[in-house]
Design a protein around this motif. Structure first.
Motif, PDB file in Angstrom:
ATOM      1  N   LEU A   1     -72.844-112.960 -19.034  1.00  0.00           N
ATOM      2  CA  LEU A   1     -73.382-111.745 -18.435  1.00  0.00           C
ATOM      3  C   LEU A   1     -74.648-111.293 -19.153  1.00  0.00           C
ATOM      4  O   LEU A   1     -75.631-110.879 -18.511  1.00  0.00           O
ATOM      5  N   ARG A   2     -74.648-111.413 -20.481  1.00  0.00           N
ATOM      6  CA  ARG A   2     -75.837-111.036 -21.244  1.00  0.00           C
ATOM      7  C   ARG A   2     -77.008-111.959 -20.895  1.00  0.00           C
ATOM      8  O   ARG A   2     -78.148-111.496 -20.704  1.00  0.00           O
ATOM      9  N   ALA A   3     -76.730-113.285 -20.783  1.00  0.00           N
ATOM     10  CA  ALA A   3     -77.800-114.225 -20.425  1.00  0.00           C
ATOM     11  C   ALA A   3     -78.307-113.967 -19.011  1.00  0.00           C
ATOM     12  O   ALA A   3     -79.519-114.035 -18.746  1.00  0.00           O
ATOM     13  N   SER A   4     -77.394-113.653 -18.087  1.00  0.00           N
ATOM     14  CA  SER A   4     -77.820-113.360 -16.712  1.00  0.00           C
ATOM     15  C   SER A   4     -78.678-112.107 -16.657  1.00  0.00           C
ATOM     16  O   SER A   4     -79.679-112.052 -15.924  1.00  0.00           O
ATOM     17  N   ARG A   5     -78.302-111.098 -17.430  1.00  0.00           N
ATOM     18  CA  ARG A   5     -79.109-109.877 -17.454  1.00  0.00           C
ATOM     19  C   ARG A   5     -80.497-110.145 -18.026  1.00  0.00           C
ATOM     20  O   ARG A   5     -81.501-109.644 -17.500  1.00  0.00           O
ATOM     21  N   GLU A   6     -80.548-110.953 -19.094  1.00  0.00           N
ATOM     22  CA  GLU A   6     -81.857-111.277 -19.668  1.00  0.00           C
ATOM     23  C   GLU A   6     -82.699-112.085 -18.684  1.00  0.00           C
ATOM     24  O   GLU A   6     -83.909-111.844 -18.549  1.00  0.00           O
ATOM     25  N   ASN A   7     -82.066-113.049 -17.988  1.00  0.00           N
ATOM     26  CA  ASN A   7     -82.803-113.838 -16.997  1.00  0.00           C
ATOM     27  C   ASN A   7     -83.296-112.965 -15.857  1.00  0.00           C
ATOM     28  O   ASN A   7     -84.429-113.105 -15.379  1.00  0.00           O
ATOM     29  N   LEU A   8     -82.446-112.049 -15.403  1.00  0.00           N
ATOM     30  CA  LEU A   8     -82.852-111.145 -14.327  1.00  0.00           C
ATOM     31  C   LEU A   8     -83.999-110.246 -14.768  1.00  0.00           C
ATOM     32  O   LEU A   8     -84.954-110.007 -14.006  1.00  0.00           O
ATOM     33  N   ALA A   9     -83.920-109.769 -16.012  1.00  0.00           N
ATOM     34  CA  ALA A   9     -85.011-108.927 -16.511  1.00  0.00           C
ATOM     35  C   ALA A   9     -86.310-109.720 -16.613  1.00  0.00           C
ATOM     36  O   ALA A   9     -87.398-109.215 -16.274  1.00  0.00           O
ATOM     37  N   THR A  10     -86.199-110.997 -17.050  1.00  0.00           N
ATOM     38  CA  THR A  10     -87.400-111.837 -17.132  1.00  0.00           C
ATOM     39  C   THR A  10     -88.000-112.072 -15.758  1.00  0.00           C
ATOM     40  O   THR A  10     -89.231-112.016 -15.575  1.00  0.00           O
ATOM     41  N   ARG A  11     -87.154-112.329 -14.774  1.00  0.00           N
ATOM     42  CA  ARG A  11     -87.663-112.536 -13.414  1.00  0.00           C
ATOM     43  C   ARG A  11     -88.313-111.271 -12.863  1.00  0.00           C
ATOM     44  O   ARG A  11     -89.329-111.337 -12.160  1.00  0.00           O
TER      45      ARG A  11
ATOM     46  N   ALA B   1     -96.624-110.904 -11.137  1.00  0.00           N
ATOM     47  CA  ALA B   1     -97.183-111.647 -10.006  1.00  0.00           C
ATOM     48  C   ALA B   1     -97.739-110.713  -8.946  1.00  0.00           C
ATOM     49  O   ALA B   1     -98.725-111.038  -8.267  1.00  0.00           O
ATOM     50  N   LYS B   2     -97.104-109.545  -8.790  1.00  0.00           N
ATOM     51  CA  LYS B   2     -97.622-108.587  -7.808  1.00  0.00           C
ATOM     52  C   LYS B   2     -98.978-108.035  -8.214  1.00  0.00           C
ATOM     53  O   LYS B   2     -99.776-107.636  -7.361  1.00  0.00           O
ATOM     54  N   LEU B   3     -99.235-108.020  -9.516  1.00  0.00           N
ATOM     55  CA  LEU B   3    -100.529-107.518  -9.980  1.00  0.00           C
ATOM     56  C   LEU B   3    -101.652-108.529  -9.792  1.00  0.00           C
ATOM     57  O   LEU B   3    -102.825-108.155  -9.784  1.00  0.00           O
ATOM     58  N   LEU B   4    -101.297-109.844  -9.652  1.00  0.00           N
ATOM     59  CA  LEU B   4    -102.322-110.875  -9.488  1.00  0.00           C
ATOM     60  C   LEU B   4    -102.847-110.876  -8.063  1.00  0.00           C
ATOM     61  O   LEU B   4    -102.126-110.548  -7.116  1.00  0.00           O
ATOM     62  N   PRO B   5    -104.092-111.298  -7.863  1.00  0.00           N
ATOM     63  CA  PRO B   5    -104.621-111.393  -6.488  1.00  0.00           C
ATOM     64  C   PRO B   5    -103.962-112.558  -5.759  1.00  0.00           C
ATOM     65  O   PRO B   5    -103.625-113.583  -6.357  1.00  0.00           O
ATOM     66  N   PRO B   6    -103.713-112.458  -4.462  1.00  0.00           N
ATOM     67  CA  PRO B   6    -103.053-113.540  -3.707  1.00  0.00           C
ATOM     68  C   PRO B   6    -103.922-114.794  -3.658  1.00  0.00           C
ATOM     69  O   PRO B   6    -105.131-114.724  -3.432  1.00  0.00           O
ATOM     70  N   ALA B   7    -103.273-115.956  -3.912  1.00  0.00           N
ATOM     71  CA  ALA B   7    -103.996-117.233  -3.878  1.00  0.00           C
ATOM     72  C   ALA B   7    -104.227-117.650  -2.433  1.00  0.00           C
ATOM     73  O   ALA B   7    -103.380-117.425  -1.562  1.00  0.00           O
ATOM     74  N   PRO B   8    -105.347-118.274  -2.140  1.00  0.00           N
ATOM     75  CA  PRO B   8    -105.620-118.698  -0.754  1.00  0.00           C
ATOM     76  C   PRO B   8    -104.660-119.812  -0.333  1.00  0.00           C
ATOM     77  O   PRO B   8    -104.411-120.767  -1.074  1.00  0.00           O
TER      78      PRO B   8
ATOM     79  N   ARG C   1     -89.800-108.960 -14.612  1.00  0.00           N
ATOM     80  CA  ARG C   1     -91.110-108.822 -15.254  1.00  0.00           C
ATOM     81  C   ARG C   1     -92.115-109.805 -14.666  1.00  0.00           C
ATOM     82  O   ARG C   1     -93.281-109.453 -14.420  1.00  0.00           O
ATOM     83  N   THR C   2     -91.652-111.061 -14.433  1.00  0.00           N
ATOM     84  CA  THR C   2     -92.554-112.058 -13.840  1.00  0.00           C
ATOM     85  C   THR C   2     -92.978-111.648 -12.442  1.00  0.00           C
ATOM     86  O   THR C   2     -94.152-111.792 -12.058  1.00  0.00           O
ATOM     87  N   LEU C   3     -92.027-111.117 -11.659  1.00  0.00           N
ATOM     88  CA  LEU C   3     -92.359-110.675 -10.307  1.00  0.00           C
ATOM     89  C   LEU C   3     -93.329-109.498 -10.333  1.00  0.00           C
ATOM     90  O   LEU C   3     -94.268-109.428  -9.524  1.00  0.00           O
ATOM     91  N   ALA C   4     -93.113-108.598 -11.285  1.00  0.00           N
ATOM     92  CA  ALA C   4     -94.032-107.457 -11.390  1.00  0.00           C
ATOM     93  C   ALA C   4     -95.430-107.918 -11.781  1.00  0.00           C
ATOM     94  O   ALA C   4     -96.439-107.419 -11.251  1.00  0.00           O
TER      95      ALA C   4
END
Length: 404
Positions: free
Chosen positions: A89-99, A106-113, A101-104
């Motif tokens: 459960l701790r590893a899943s929570r850390e993985n979810l938190a990492t995803r 990625a939303k800040l980056l400009p969309p690739a063509p 952060r990565t998704l957040a």
């Protein structure tokens, strides 16, 4: 006493009173022993009753201790499982938190063509296809060298004079066009057809092509026995799927004597030399070899079509020349990697050649010529073959069809 029998000790005899006395004594002894036995049983039972309570208490204590040990072991195992679950459960929570952060980020980056990604994947696919094509071309080149497919003879055009075509050979054996097969002995034809079938089988395996007509051997293995050819399941395109019966691609060296048809009356025609020729309507034998050879030609034409080599109907009989054109095609193996996971069905609508037209264009068998015999009309009249020739095997394995 002088009698030995009377002096010997014989059986003792008892009277009735003595027997009664002895029986009474035995009964008294048995009763006394029974009384003693009952007394001993009573004493033992009383002694057991005094210790049975303590024994039951010790047994209950032992059983309770065993149950307690089992509960302790189960509790220990449950604690270990809980610890593992907490870690997952701790590893899943850390993985979810990492995803997250990565998704957040990625939303800040400009969309690739999208065009750039598509072009990149297309270039990667083209590079892999080119690599596979080169590998297939290398295999085909080695295959051509092993079977030694070359054109022998011929002359290029010189000084305005038209050149001449040579003869194509495979394994140093000439594979003639259908009209010239009769010029070669049966063993030669059988050997060169076997080489050609082996070459086509390996070539289609390397290129991943499925042909409309399949080859089977009577011996169960490649080159063992006689080859037979028939169509596989397919569509109506090309008019080839209806030829499901097997046809033999083998030439028989036997020359059976022609048998006259008893059901057809013979006609006597006078000849200029006053002799008579017995004429009969020639039988229409099953052209099994002609059909089988046309199937082989159709396979080669379709194989050439899959490698971007179009073979016209007039050149369909040049089997080795067409195979050489396939092996030298610039598009060799470029579309073969697209056969995964299943091979495409043969003869798509883009393939223009019709099997019925090819079968009609293939030279069929013709009857043997006859020559007159001198004599009157009442002499023996038989069809005499002009020369000893060889026949071809029909579907039943018996020579029945002559090939021109």
């Amino acid at each position: 006493m002088e009698c030995r029998n009377c002096e010997s000790k014989q059986r003792h005899f008892y009277c009735e009173n003595c027997i009664r006395t002895h029986l009474r004594d035995f009964r008294l002894q048995i009763q006394h022993a029974a009384v003693d036995r009952d007394e001993q049983v009573r004493k033992v039972t009383a002694a057991i009753d005094t210790i049975s309570g303590s024994r039951i208490r010790r047994a209950d204590l032992t059983s309770s201790q065993e149950e307690l040990d089992g509960l302790n072991e189960g509790l220990t195992q449950l604690r270990r499982d809980n610890d593992k679950t907490k870690q997952r459960l701790r590893a899943s929570r850390e993985n979810l938190a990492t995803r997250r952060r990565t998704l957040a980020q990625a939303k800040l980056l400009p969309p690739a063509p999208l065009d750039f990604l598509t072009a990149h994947e297309t270039s990667q696919l083209s590079a892999r296809a080119e690599t596979i094509s080169r590998a297939r071309s290398g295999l085909v080149s080695e295959l051509v060298e092993v079977f030694n497919i070359v054109e022998v003879g011929g002359r290029p055009p010189i000084g305005g004079k038209a050149g001449t075509k040579g003869e194509w050979t495979i394994g140093d054996l000439v594979l003639p066009v259908p009209g010239d097969i009769r010029r070669y002995p049966p063993d030669h034809i059988n050997a060169v057809i076997t080489h050609t079938l082996h070459f086509i089988g390996l070539l289609t395996f390397y290129l991943g092509i499925r042909l409309p007509f399949e080859i089977t051997w009577t011996g169960g293995k490649l080159g063992v026995g006689q080859p037979w050819i028939r169509s596989i399941k397919g569509t109506e395109s090309g008019s080839w799927a209806k030829y499901t019966s097997k046809h033999c691609l083998h030439v028989s060296a036997s020359s059976p004597t022609p048998v006259a048809d008893a059901d057809v009356p013979a006609a006597l025609i006078p000849s200029p030399s006053d002799s008579y020729i017995e004429t009969r309507s020639p039988p229409n034998p099953s052209s099994s070899f002609t059909t089988a050879y046309a199937m082989l030609l159709y396979n080669v034409c379709y194989l050439a079509h899959t490698q971007a080599v179009e073979v016209p109907l007039s050149q369909a009989g040049d089997v080795l020349s067409n195979l050489w054109a396939v092996c030298c095609s610039a598009e060799l193996g470029r579309r073969s990697h697209q056969t995964h996971p299943l091979l495409p069905p043969p003869t798509p609508p883009s393939f223009p050649l019709d099997f019925g037209q090819l079968l009609q264009a293939t030279p069929a068998s013709r009857p043997r010529p006859t020559r007159p015999r001198t004599g009157g009309p009442h002499k023996n009249r038989n069809n005499i073959p002009e020369e000893d020739e060889w026949d071809l095997l029909d579907d039943a394995g018996v020579g029945a069809t002559e090939f021109p």
